[in-house]
Design a protein around this motif. Structure first.
Motif, PDB file in Angstrom:
ATOM      1  N   ASN A  90      22.933  61.536  64.161  1.00  0.00           N
ATOM      2  CA  ASN A  90      21.653  61.417  64.854  1.00  0.00           C
ATOM      3  C   ASN A  90      21.214  62.803  65.316  1.00  0.00           C
ATOM      4  OD1 ASN A  90      19.505  60.858  66.664  1.00  0.00           O
ATOM      5  ND2 ASN A  90      20.299  58.795  66.988  1.00  0.00           N
ATOM      6  N   ILE A  91      20.402  63.458  64.511  1.00  0.00           N
ATOM      7  CA  ILE A  91      19.948  64.816  64.815  1.00  0.00           C
ATOM      8  C   ILE A  91      19.088  64.835  66.066  1.00  0.00           C
ATOM      9  CG2 ILE A  91      18.489  66.710  64.000  1.00  0.00           C
ATOM     10  CD1 ILE A  91      21.145  66.653  62.590  1.00  0.00           C
ATOM     11  N   ALA A  92      18.166  63.867  66.213  1.00  0.00           N
ATOM     12  CA  ALA A  92      17.228  63.857  67.334  1.00  0.00           C
ATOM     13  C   ALA A  92      17.931  63.718  68.673  1.00  0.00           C
ATOM     14  CB  ALA A  92      16.207  62.737  67.149  1.00  0.00           C
ATOM     15  N   HIS A  93      19.084  63.047  68.718  1.00  0.00           N
ATOM     16  CA  HIS A  93      19.816  62.838  69.965  1.00  0.00           C
ATOM     17  C   HIS A  93      21.072  63.704  70.044  1.00  0.00           C
ATOM     18  CE1 HIS A  93      17.219  59.269  69.939  1.00  0.00           C
ATOM     19  NE2 HIS A  93      17.375  59.244  71.241  1.00  0.00           N
ATOM     20  N   ASN A  94      21.039  64.854  69.356  1.00  0.00           N
ATOM     21  CA  ASN A  94      22.092  65.883  69.473  1.00  0.00           C
ATOM     22  C   ASN A  94      23.482  65.359  69.115  1.00  0.00           C
ATOM     23  OD1 ASN A  94      20.023  67.522  70.455  1.00  0.00           O
ATOM     24  ND2 ASN A  94      20.464  66.974  72.580  1.00  0.00           N
ATOM     25  N   ASN A  95      23.538  64.440  68.172  1.00  0.00           N
ATOM     26  CA  ASN A  95      24.828  63.874  67.781  1.00  0.00           C
ATOM     27  C   ASN A  95      24.918  63.800  66.255  1.00  0.00           C
ATOM     28  OD1 ASN A  95      27.378  62.761  68.104  1.00  0.00           O
ATOM     29  ND2 ASN A  95      26.613  60.676  68.353  1.00  0.00           N
ATOM     30  N   PRO A  96      24.918  64.958  65.581  1.00  0.00           N
ATOM     31  CA  PRO A  96      24.959  64.929  64.124  1.00  0.00           C
ATOM     32  C   PRO A  96      26.328  64.509  63.607  1.00  0.00           C
ATOM     33  CG  PRO A  96      25.185  67.182  64.902  1.00  0.00           C
ATOM     34  CD  PRO A  96      24.895  66.342  66.113  1.00  0.00           C
ATOM     35  N   ALA A  97      26.362  63.980  62.400  1.00  0.00           N
ATOM     36  CA  ALA A  97      27.622  63.826  61.701  1.00  0.00           C
ATOM     37  C   ALA A  97      28.094  65.213  61.291  1.00  0.00           C
ATOM     38  CB  ALA A  97      27.439  62.943  60.472  1.00  0.00           C
ATOM     39  N   THR A  98      29.397  65.464  61.332  1.00  0.00           N
ATOM     40  CA  THR A  98      29.918  66.790  61.021  1.00  0.00           C
ATOM     41  C   THR A  98      31.075  66.706  60.032  1.00  0.00           C
ATOM     42  OG1 THR A  98      31.430  66.744  62.917  1.00  0.00           O
ATOM     43  CG2 THR A  98      29.257  67.729  63.268  1.00  0.00           C
ATOM     44  N   LEU A  99      31.200  67.749  59.252  1.00  0.00           N
ATOM     45  CA  LEU A  99      32.320  67.913  58.335  1.00  0.00           C
ATOM     46  C   LEU A  99      32.818  69.344  58.469  1.00  0.00           C
ATOM     47  CD1 LEU A  99      34.150  67.094  55.928  1.00  0.00           C
ATOM     48  CD2 LEU A  99      32.301  67.853  54.428  1.00  0.00           C
ATOM     49  N   ASP A 100      34.094  69.511  58.855  1.00  0.00           N
ATOM     50  CA  ASP A 100      34.673  70.836  59.049  1.00  0.00           C
ATOM     51  C   ASP A 100      35.919  71.004  58.205  1.00  0.00           C
ATOM     52  OD1 ASP A 100      33.295  72.339  61.483  1.00  0.00           O
ATOM     53  OD2 ASP A 100      33.384  70.210  62.009  1.00  0.00           O
ATOM     54  N   VAL A 101      36.076  72.172  57.648  1.00  0.00           N
ATOM     55  CA  VAL A 101      37.300  72.559  56.965  1.00  0.00           C
ATOM     56  C   VAL A 101      37.814  73.802  57.678  1.00  0.00           C
ATOM     57  CG1 VAL A 101      38.364  73.262  54.794  1.00  0.00           C
ATOM     58  CG2 VAL A 101      36.444  71.659  54.780  1.00  0.00           C
ATOM     59  N   ALA A 102      38.973  73.690  58.335  1.00  0.00           N
ATOM     60  CA  ALA A 102      39.438  74.777  59.193  1.00  0.00           C
ATOM     61  C   ALA A 102      40.950  74.745  59.317  1.00  0.00           C
ATOM     62  CB  ALA A 102      38.790  74.658  60.576  1.00  0.00           C
ATOM     63  N   ALA A 103      41.484  75.720  60.060  1.00  0.00           N
ATOM     64  CA  ALA A 103      42.916  75.780  60.343  1.00  0.00           C
ATOM     65  C   ALA A 103      43.190  75.187  61.711  1.00  0.00           C
ATOM     66  CB  ALA A 103      43.408  77.219  60.293  1.00  0.00           C
ATOM     67  N   ASP A 104      44.309  74.476  61.841  1.00  0.00           N
ATOM     68  CA  ASP A 104      44.709  73.884  63.116  1.00  0.00           C
ATOM     69  C   ASP A 104      45.128  75.004  64.069  1.00  0.00           C
ATOM     70  OD1 ASP A 104      45.797  72.479  65.204  1.00  0.00           O
ATOM     71  OD2 ASP A 104      46.899  71.084  63.941  1.00  0.00           O
ATOM     72  N   ALA A 105      44.393  75.137  65.183  1.00  0.00           N
ATOM     73  CA  ALA A 105      44.635  76.231  66.106  1.00  0.00           C
ATOM     74  C   ALA A 105      45.613  75.885  67.235  1.00  0.00           C
ATOM     75  CB  ALA A 105      43.315  76.690  66.718  1.00  0.00           C
ATOM     76  N   LEU A 106      46.098  74.628  67.277  1.00  0.00           N
ATOM     77  CA  LEU A 106      46.980  74.221  68.369  1.00  0.00           C
ATOM     78  C   LEU A 106      48.428  74.630  68.096  1.00  0.00           C
ATOM     79  CD1 LEU A 106      45.684  70.647  69.197  1.00  0.00           C
ATOM     80  CD2 LEU A 106      45.243  72.757  70.438  1.00  0.00           C
ATOM     81  N   GLU A 107      49.020  75.356  69.030  1.00  0.00           N
ATOM     82  CA  GLU A 107      50.424  75.750  68.893  1.00  0.00           C
ATOM     83  C   GLU A 107      51.372  74.626  69.297  1.00  0.00           C
ATOM     84  OE1 GLU A 107      51.591  78.494  67.553  1.00  0.00           O
ATOM     85  OE2 GLU A 107      49.580  79.294  67.190  1.00  0.00           O
ATOM     86  N   PHE A 108      50.904  73.754  70.245  1.00  0.00           N
ATOM     87  CA  PHE A 108      51.752  72.667  70.739  1.00  0.00           C
ATOM     88  C   PHE A 108      50.952  71.374  70.799  1.00  0.00           C
ATOM     89  CE2 PHE A 108      53.591  76.519  72.475  1.00  0.00           C
ATOM     90  CZ  PHE A 108      54.954  76.335  72.277  1.00  0.00           C
ATOM     91  N   TRP A 109      51.621  70.247  70.578  1.00  0.00           N
ATOM     92  CA  TRP A 109      51.058  68.941  70.841  1.00  0.00           C
ATOM     93  C   TRP A 109      51.489  68.522  72.246  1.00  0.00           C
ATOM     94  CZ3 TRP A 109      53.020  66.411  65.668  1.00  0.00           C
ATOM     95  CH2 TRP A 109      52.234  66.894  64.605  1.00  0.00           C
ATOM     96  N   HIS A 110      50.530  68.066  73.043  1.00  0.00           N
ATOM     97  CA  HIS A 110      50.818  67.611  74.403  1.00  0.00           C
ATOM     98  C   HIS A 110      50.814  66.085  74.398  1.00  0.00           C
ATOM     99  CE1 HIS A 110      50.398  71.729  75.734  1.00  0.00           C
ATOM    100  NE2 HIS A 110      49.232  71.787  75.115  1.00  0.00           N
ATOM    101  N   LEU A 111      51.977  65.495  74.644  1.00  0.00           N
ATOM    102  CA  LEU A 111      52.173  64.060  74.520  1.00  0.00           C
ATOM    103  C   LEU A 111      52.589  63.453  75.851  1.00  0.00           C
ATOM    104  CD1 LEU A 111      54.228  64.227  71.203  1.00  0.00           C
ATOM    105  CD2 LEU A 111      51.758  63.940  71.433  1.00  0.00           C
ATOM    106  N   THR A 112      52.382  62.140  75.972  1.00  0.00           N
ATOM    107  CA  THR A 112      52.776  61.412  77.171  1.00  0.00           C
ATOM    108  C   THR A 112      53.644  60.227  76.761  1.00  0.00           C
ATOM    109  OG1 THR A 112      50.693  61.999  78.249  1.00  0.00           O
ATOM    110  CG2 THR A 112      51.966  60.204  79.226  1.00  0.00           C
ATOM    111  N   ASP A 113      54.839  60.118  77.371  1.00  0.00           N
ATOM    112  CA  ASP A 113      55.692  58.989  77.025  1.00  0.00           C
ATOM    113  C   ASP A 113      55.272  57.756  77.819  1.00  0.00           C
ATOM    114  OD1 ASP A 113      56.769  59.191  79.585  1.00  0.00           O
ATOM    115  OD2 ASP A 113      58.557  60.263  78.918  1.00  0.00           O
ATOM    116  N   LYS A 114      55.937  56.628  77.565  1.00  0.00           N
ATOM    117  CA  LYS A 114      55.521  55.380  78.192  1.00  0.00           C
ATOM    118  C   LYS A 114      55.764  55.373  79.698  1.00  0.00           C
ATOM    119  CE  LYS A 114      59.867  52.943  77.151  1.00  0.00           C
ATOM    120  NZ  LYS A 114      60.431  51.759  76.451  1.00  0.00           N
ATOM    121  N   GLY A 115      56.579  56.298  80.193  1.00  0.00           N
ATOM    122  CA  GLY A 115      56.786  56.404  81.631  1.00  0.00           C
ATOM    123  C   GLY A 115      55.776  57.303  82.314  1.00  0.00           C
ATOM    124  N   GLY A 116      54.866  57.919  81.537  1.00  0.00           N
ATOM    125  CA  GLY A 116      53.835  58.772  82.118  1.00  0.00           C
ATOM    126  C   GLY A 116      54.204  60.246  82.148  1.00  0.00           C
TER     127      GLY A 116
END
Length: 276
Positions: A188-214
């Motif tokens: 939706n271009i008019a409402h600032n929500n276009p569909a996007t397609l990106d081809v890039a490199a993953d810039a995250l060095e770590f995944w931040h996860l939460t276990d079932k205990g929080g």
């Protein structure tokens, strides 16, 4: 064309055009592993375009280029290509005689009378990919897939549009009364929500996860720096199918009305976590 000046764009009409293509084999393969491949055999396609003068014009589309001028928009200042076919008289039928994955035949497929009475496309670019909005009214007589007549899955009377005038609960038994209006839209271009397609490199060095205990913990990202494809497809519209059948069994009609997906995010191969 050297005597013509296109100020905002072009309007093109196609009159009684027929396009036929045939490919004996189309193959998608992994160059590092010859045993990993997917082939489509005997891919045959026939498209027809018609043009009628006057207000009933079909086979007609317009192409424009412009720049977004909206300081509140994430695509402010971005040049966009705009293509519109408000009376697009195109019908295409396609058959694939055999689909094969890594040496295993998984069946054949046919798409009968794929028609687009109207469509529009906005297309622009950003740093690592593209922004777009695609809207279309689409009707398909039939999509079928299977390995034999007894196990073929077939969907008939498929229509994608913005909405339908009839309540499906009142007319599921009479789908011929359904009337489609508007276009099914992705982005939706008019409402600032276009569909996007990106081809890039993953810039995250770590995944931040939460276990079932929080408890929050971090683990190294095994694919940091590797490439991925990120797709966001916000969409709005309705889909109706007149009949679903499997083999000789008919299951009737179904309707998906008023689909509102503000964000539909897909990553290939995944875990880029929205940071293209």
């Amino acid at each position: 064309m050297k005597r013509a000046t296109a100020q905002a764009g072009l309007t093109i009409a196609m009159e009684d055009v027929t396009l036929y293509t045939f490919n004996e084999v189309i193959e998608i393969a992994n160059p590092d592993n010859p045993a990993s491949y997917m082939t489509f055999k005997d891919v045959e396609s026939l498209s027809n375009f018609a043009y009628v003068d006057g207000y009933g014009a079909t086979g007609l589309f317009t192409l424009d280029v412009f720049t977004v001028n909206d300081s509140s928009s994430p695509i402010d200042g971005e040049p966009l290509l705009f293509i519109e076919g408000s009376h697009w008289g195109q019908t295409t039928s396609t058959t694939i005689s055999n689909i094969n994955i890594c040496g295993i035949a998984i069946g054949s497929m046919a798409i009968d009378a794929f028609s687009t009475p109207s469509f529009h496309l906005y297309l622009g670019a950003h740093g690592s990919g593209i922004d777009m909005e695609l809207g279309a009214r689409i009707s398909i007589d039939k999509i079928s897939y299977g390995t034999s007549s007894t196990d073929t899955l077939a969907l008939s009377g498929i229509t994608l549009a913005d909405s339908f005038t009839d309540n499906p609960s009142d007319n599921l038994t009479a789908p011929t009364t359904w009337k489609a209006t508007g276009e099914f839209k992705v982005g939706n271009i008019a409402h600032n929500n276009p569909a996007t397609l990106d081809v890039a490199a993953d810039a995250l060095e770590f995944w931040h996860l939460t276990d079932k205990g929080g408890t929050i913990y971090s683990v190294p990202n095994p694919r940091a720096g590797s490439g991925f494809i990120a797709v966001n497809m916000p969409m709005k519209g309705s889909v109706r199918v007149e009949n679903m059948a499997f083999g000789a069994n008919n299951f009737g009609a179904f309707a998906l009305d008023n689909i509102q997906a503000h964000k539909l995010y897909i990553e290939i191969p995944g875990r880029g976590l929205g940071t293209p």
